[in-house]
Design a protein around this motif. Structure first.
Motif, PDB file in Angstrom:
ATOM      1  N   GLN A  77      60.448  -0.871  -7.698  1.00 12.23           N
ATOM      2  CA  GLN A  77      61.130  -1.454  -8.849  1.00 12.23           C
ATOM      3  C   GLN A  77      60.619  -0.969 -10.203  1.00 12.23           C
ATOM      4  N   THR A  78      59.377  -0.577 -10.294  1.00 18.96           N
ATOM      5  CA  THR A  78      58.848  -0.138 -11.594  1.00 18.96           C
ATOM      6  C   THR A  78      58.790   1.386 -11.735  1.00 18.96           C
ATOM      7  N   LEU A  79      59.249   2.115 -10.723  1.00 10.92           N
ATOM      8  CA  LEU A  79      59.140   3.572 -10.765  1.00 10.92           C
ATOM      9  C   LEU A  79      60.256   4.182 -11.615  1.00 10.92           C
ATOM     10  N   ASP A  80      59.879   5.165 -12.413  1.00  8.15           N
ATOM     11  CA  ASP A  80      60.888   5.880 -13.209  1.00  8.15           C
ATOM     12  C   ASP A  80      61.442   7.051 -12.396  1.00  8.15           C
ATOM     13  N   GLU A  81      62.399   7.776 -12.979  1.00  3.62           N
ATOM     14  CA  GLU A  81      63.060   8.852 -12.246  1.00  3.62           C
ATOM     15  C   GLU A  81      62.080   9.944 -11.822  1.00  3.62           C
ATOM     16  N   HIS A  82      61.152  10.289 -12.694  1.00  2.93           N
ATOM     17  CA  HIS A  82      60.149  11.296 -12.337  1.00  2.93           C
ATOM     18  C   HIS A  82      59.333  10.838 -11.131  1.00  2.93           C
ATOM     19  N   GLN A  83      58.927   9.590 -11.131  1.00  3.62           N
ATOM     20  CA  GLN A  83      58.141   9.050 -10.022  1.00  3.62           C
ATOM     21  C   GLN A  83      58.960   9.000  -8.737  1.00  3.62           C
ATOM     22  N   LEU A  84      60.241   8.633  -8.851  1.00  2.80           N
ATOM     23  CA  LEU A  84      61.109   8.582  -7.669  1.00  2.80           C
ATOM     24  C   LEU A  84      61.317   9.969  -7.065  1.00  2.80           C
ATOM     25  N   GLN A  85      61.219  10.994  -7.902  1.00  5.18           N
ATOM     26  CA  GLN A  85      61.406  12.369  -7.421  1.00  5.18           C
ATOM     27  C   GLN A  85      60.078  13.036  -7.048  1.00  5.18           C
ATOM     28  N   TRP A 103      58.647  14.310   1.665  1.00  6.53           N
ATOM     29  CA  TRP A 103      59.833  13.821   0.972  1.00  6.53           C
ATOM     30  C   TRP A 103      59.447  13.126  -0.322  1.00  6.53           C
ATOM     31  N   THR A 104      60.401  13.081  -1.239  1.00  8.22           N
ATOM     32  CA  THR A 104      60.218  12.303  -2.452  1.00  8.22           C
ATOM     33  C   THR A 104      60.361  10.822  -2.114  1.00  8.22           C
ATOM     34  N   VAL A 105      59.939   9.981  -3.035  1.00  6.45           N
ATOM     35  CA  VAL A 105      60.098   8.536  -2.838  1.00  6.45           C
ATOM     36  C   VAL A 105      61.575   8.214  -2.624  1.00  6.45           C
ATOM     37  N   ALA A 106      62.450   8.800  -3.423  1.00  2.00           N
ATOM     38  CA  ALA A 106      63.889   8.545  -3.264  1.00  2.00           C
ATOM     39  C   ALA A 106      64.368   8.967  -1.875  1.00  2.00           C
ATOM     40  N   GLN A 107      63.926  10.117  -1.418  1.00  2.51           N
ATOM     41  CA  GLN A 107      64.316  10.552  -0.068  1.00  2.51           C
ATOM     42  C   GLN A 107      63.809   9.598   1.001  1.00  2.51           C
ATOM     43  N   VAL A 108      62.621   9.066   0.819  1.00  3.97           N
ATOM     44  CA  VAL A 108      62.073   8.097   1.779  1.00  3.97           C
ATOM     45  C   VAL A 108      62.964   6.863   1.833  1.00  3.97           C
ATOM     46  N   VAL A 109      63.377   6.356   0.677  1.00  7.76           N
ATOM     47  CA  VAL A 109      64.226   5.161   0.642  1.00  7.76           C
ATOM     48  C   VAL A 109      65.563   5.438   1.334  1.00  7.76           C
ATOM     49  N   HIS A 110      66.181   6.560   1.003  1.00  8.82           N
ATOM     50  CA  HIS A 110      67.455   6.899   1.647  1.00  8.82           C
ATOM     51  C   HIS A 110      67.261   7.140   3.149  1.00  8.82           C
ATOM     52  N   HIS A 111      66.145   7.745   3.532  1.00  7.78           N
ATOM     53  CA  HIS A 111      65.851   7.968   4.952  1.00  7.78           C
ATOM     54  C   HIS A 111      65.749   6.637   5.697  1.00  7.78           C
ATOM     55  N   LEU A 112      65.119   5.651   5.090  1.00  5.72           N
ATOM     56  CA  LEU A 112      65.028   4.350   5.746  1.00  5.72           C
ATOM     57  C   LEU A 112      66.412   3.806   6.053  1.00  5.72           C
ATOM     58  N   ALA A 113      67.336   3.925   5.101  1.00  6.04           N
ATOM     59  CA  ALA A 113      68.701   3.451   5.349  1.00  6.04           C
ATOM     60  C   ALA A 113      69.338   4.241   6.490  1.00  6.04           C
ATOM     61  N   ASP A 114      69.220   5.561   6.449  1.00  4.81           N
ATOM     62  CA  ASP A 114      69.797   6.397   7.508  1.00  4.81           C
ATOM     63  C   ASP A 114      69.202   6.059   8.873  1.00  4.81           C
ATOM     64  N   SER A 115      67.893   6.044   8.942  1.00  2.00           N
ATOM     65  CA  SER A 115      67.205   5.815  10.208  1.00  2.00           C
ATOM     66  C   SER A 115      67.497   4.426  10.760  1.00  2.00           C
ATOM     67  N   HIS A 116      67.491   3.435   9.898  1.00  2.00           N
ATOM     68  CA  HIS A 116      67.660   2.073  10.370  1.00  2.00           C
ATOM     69  C   HIS A 116      69.110   1.778  10.743  1.00  2.00           C
ATOM     70  N   MET A 117      70.067   2.480  10.118  1.00  2.00           N
ATOM     71  CA  MET A 117      71.449   2.378  10.604  1.00  2.00           C
ATOM     72  C   MET A 117      71.526   2.901  12.035  1.00  2.00           C
ATOM     73  N   TYR A 139      72.350  12.515  -4.933  1.00  2.00           N
ATOM     74  CA  TYR A 139      73.123  11.998  -6.067  1.00  2.00           C
ATOM     75  C   TYR A 139      73.366  10.491  -6.064  1.00  2.00           C
ATOM     76  N   THR A 140      72.896   9.800  -5.057  1.00  2.00           N
ATOM     77  CA  THR A 140      73.106   8.355  -5.000  1.00  2.00           C
ATOM     78  C   THR A 140      71.847   7.636  -5.458  1.00  2.00           C
ATOM     79  N   PRO A 141      71.974   6.702  -6.383  1.00  2.00           N
ATOM     80  CA  PRO A 141      70.789   5.928  -6.797  1.00  2.00           C
ATOM     81  C   PRO A 141      70.208   5.158  -5.608  1.00  2.00           C
ATOM     82  N   ILE A 142      68.890   4.993  -5.605  1.00  2.00           N
ATOM     83  CA  ILE A 142      68.243   4.342  -4.463  1.00  2.00           C
ATOM     84  C   ILE A 142      68.645   2.884  -4.306  1.00  2.00           C
ATOM     85  N   ASN A 143      69.116   2.237  -5.382  1.00  2.00           N
ATOM     86  CA  ASN A 143      69.504   0.837  -5.233  1.00  2.00           C
ATOM     87  C   ASN A 143      70.661   0.686  -4.242  1.00  2.00           C
ATOM     88  N   ILE A 144      71.464   1.725  -4.068  1.00  2.00           N
ATOM     89  CA  ILE A 144      72.546   1.670  -3.082  1.00  2.00           C
ATOM     90  C   ILE A 144      71.947   1.565  -1.678  1.00  2.00           C
TER      91      ILE A 144
END
Length: 176
Positions: free
Chosen positions: A41-49, A57-71, A104-109
């Motif tokens: 929640q407190t990470l900026d775009e640079h930190q997410l990348q 993987w970047t932090v953003a990729q990790v978050v998206h991976h969790l969604a993919d893997s858990h689906m 291209y999708t924000p991690i909040n999605i």
């Protein structure tokens, strides 16, 4: 490098997965989306990348991976509950992490997806019969059948594993 890649250690399924252990694992599934949301929640775009480790993987990729893997994990559970030892479809996690939705999708999605998915997942897990935990699916990638009890333990570990990637990176970098 091993500590950066496996900050909570590699997955080793417990020899016995009793009702008490299942309850803990289900709670891990239930609470993971909130823990991920708090971690980023407190990470900026640079930190997410930023990658969680060199070559990782970047932090953003990790978050998206969790969604993919858990689906995929939820689907595997439902297949095993409704079919006799179904063969699941493995997927190329690294290739999925490079697709445009991850770029291209924000991690909040993906965080919102995790909240909804994990609520449904926990609902199924909490209402399974004792005999259901012995149901299996076949994973052709490693040529094994997995029980749903082991599958639950694995996804409990998987979520905590990636949460630790994010938390340890924040700790190393001094990010609040």
């Amino acid at each position: 490098m091993e500590d950066l890649r496996y900050p909570i250690g590699r997955f080793h399924p417990p020899a016995i997965i009793n009702a008490e252990a299942r309850k803990r694992f289900i709670n891990d599934i239930r609470h993971l989306p909130s823990l991920i949301e708090l971690a980023v929640q407190t990470l900026d775009e640079h930190q997410l990348q930023s990658p969680y480790r060199p070559g990782g993987w970047t932090v953003a990729q990790v978050v998206h991976h969790l969604a993919d893997s858990h689906m995929n994990g939820f689907t595997r559970l439902k297949l095993a509950l409704t079919e006799d030892n179904p063969t699941i479809k493995p997927y190329d996690e690294a290739a999925w992490a490079e697709l445009p939705d991850v770029q291209y999708t924000p991690i909040n999605i993906s965080i919102n997806l995790l909240h909804a998915l994990h609520a449904r997942w926990a609902a199924v897990l909490e209402h399974m019969e004792a005999r259901d935990w012995d149901r299996t699916f076949f994973h052709p990638g490693n040529n094994t059948s997995n029980t749903l009890a082991k599958h639950l333990a694995n996804y409990s570990w998987h979520g905590l594993h990636h949460l630790a990637h994010i938390e340890k990176l924040k700790e190393r970098e001094g990010w609040k």
